[in-house]
Design an enzyme around this catalytic site. Structure first.
Site, short mmCIF file in Angstrom:
data_model
loop_
_atom_site.label_atom_id
_atom_site.label_comp_id
_atom_site.label_asym_id
_atom_site.label_seq_id
_atom_site.Cartn_x
_atom_site.Cartn_y
_atom_site.Cartn_z
N LYS A 97 -21.89 3.35 87.07
CA LYS A 97 -21.50 4.73 87.31
C LYS A 97 -20.34 4.82 88.30
CE LYS A 97 -24.43 7.10 84.69
NZ LYS A 97 -25.59 7.87 85.16
N ARG A 125 -32.25 2.00 83.16
CA ARG A 125 -31.32 2.07 82.03
C ARG A 125 -30.03 1.35 82.40
NH1 ARG A 125 -27.27 5.58 80.14
NH2 ARG A 125 -27.32 5.98 77.88
#
Length: 275
Positions: free
Chosen positions: A222, A256
């Site tokens: 991210k 995830r």
């Protein structure tokens, strides 16, 4: 607390963190857009993640990166259904990453076991369709929409604001007929959050255990690692692994990730060192 997810006569025990491998069958996802957007490359990547230890494959056909354009129903179905049919032949759970009710329906009919919705079943008809399919659902918190979410996100208290959102969505799900034991929560790293917000969530993940439901954490590659470490997307493995380790230590149930093999190694070390 050990949770057991059940779907389509399959069970998945969450006594320790398990890996959800990310499969973006898209040309424009923030990290791997275009790498797996053909049937052959997507299927090959799914097979590799399964071999490396992923217990869930999360298949998505629409990018939710900041500023991402909408994708038509027909295009999204064309991207995900053939891949789901391939993966359904393997001994692994399949998650469909979508907000569209019709994609949820056709994906579950094709073999998906879990609905992973960044909009937390807020699209028209999504609650009703999810309830009718009788499979687990993951509710993610997002402030705004993918197009607008990173435009100056603000919270009074990011942890408590997310908790209030979860309370509301859990109630909406149960009122619609979704079983409580089918609900998973995802605080939504990077979805309408600044670096400070993301770090606060990372430090305080245990706050979401108040709901007595499984928690999914998705922070792989991210942009928080760009801002924190000044790393381009292809250089964020170390940061992602550190985040996965911290999340496992703080009680996350599903993590995830893009980098399955490396994360499995990290979680194995964490597991054998637990006191």
């Amino acid at each position: 607390m050990t949770y057991v997810l059940k779907s389509k006569n399959k069970s998945l025990e969450l006594s320790k963190p398990i890996i959800m491998g990310i499969l973006n069958a898209t040309p424009d996802s923030f990290s791997d857009g275009g790498q797996f957007n053909t049937y052959e490359t997507a299927c090959q990547h799914a097979d590799e993640m399964i071999a490396h230890g992923a217990q869930i494959i999360d298949i998505g056909g629409e990018s939710t990166r900041p500023g991402a354009p909408d994708v038509s129903l027909e295009e999204e179905l064309a991207r995900v259904i053939p891949v789901i049919e391939h993966v359904s032949k393997k001994d692994v759970w399949i998650s469909i990453d979508t907000s569209k009710p019709e994609v949820m329906k056709q994906a579950v009919e094709a073999g998906a076991h879990l609905i992973n919705d960044v909009r937390a079943l807020q699209e028209p008809g999504a609650l009703e369709v999810a309830a009718s399919l009788n499979v687990p659902v993951c509710l993610m918190h997002m402030q705004g929409t993918p197009r607008t979410m990173q435009t100056a996100p603000k919270y009074q208290d990011v942890i408590e604001d997310i908790a209030v959102f979860f309370e509301q969505r859990i109630k909406a799900c149960i009122d619609a007929g979704i079983k409580r034991e089918h609900i998973i929560l995802d605080p939504g790293f990077g979805f309408g959050k600044t670096l400070e917000h993301n770090l606060t969530i990372l430090k305080n993940q245990k706050a979401f255990h108040r709901f007595d439901l499984p928690v999914l954490i998705g922070l792989s590659r991210k942009s928080m690692f760009k801002h924190l470490l000044n790393r381009d997307v292809e250089e964020r493995l170390a940061g992602s692994l550190a985040g996965a380790m911290i999340s496992a230590q703080k009680g996350a149930h599903i993590i995830r990730v893009h980098d399955v093999a490396e994360t499995v190694d990290v979680l194995t070390v964490v597991d054998v060192c637990q006191e």
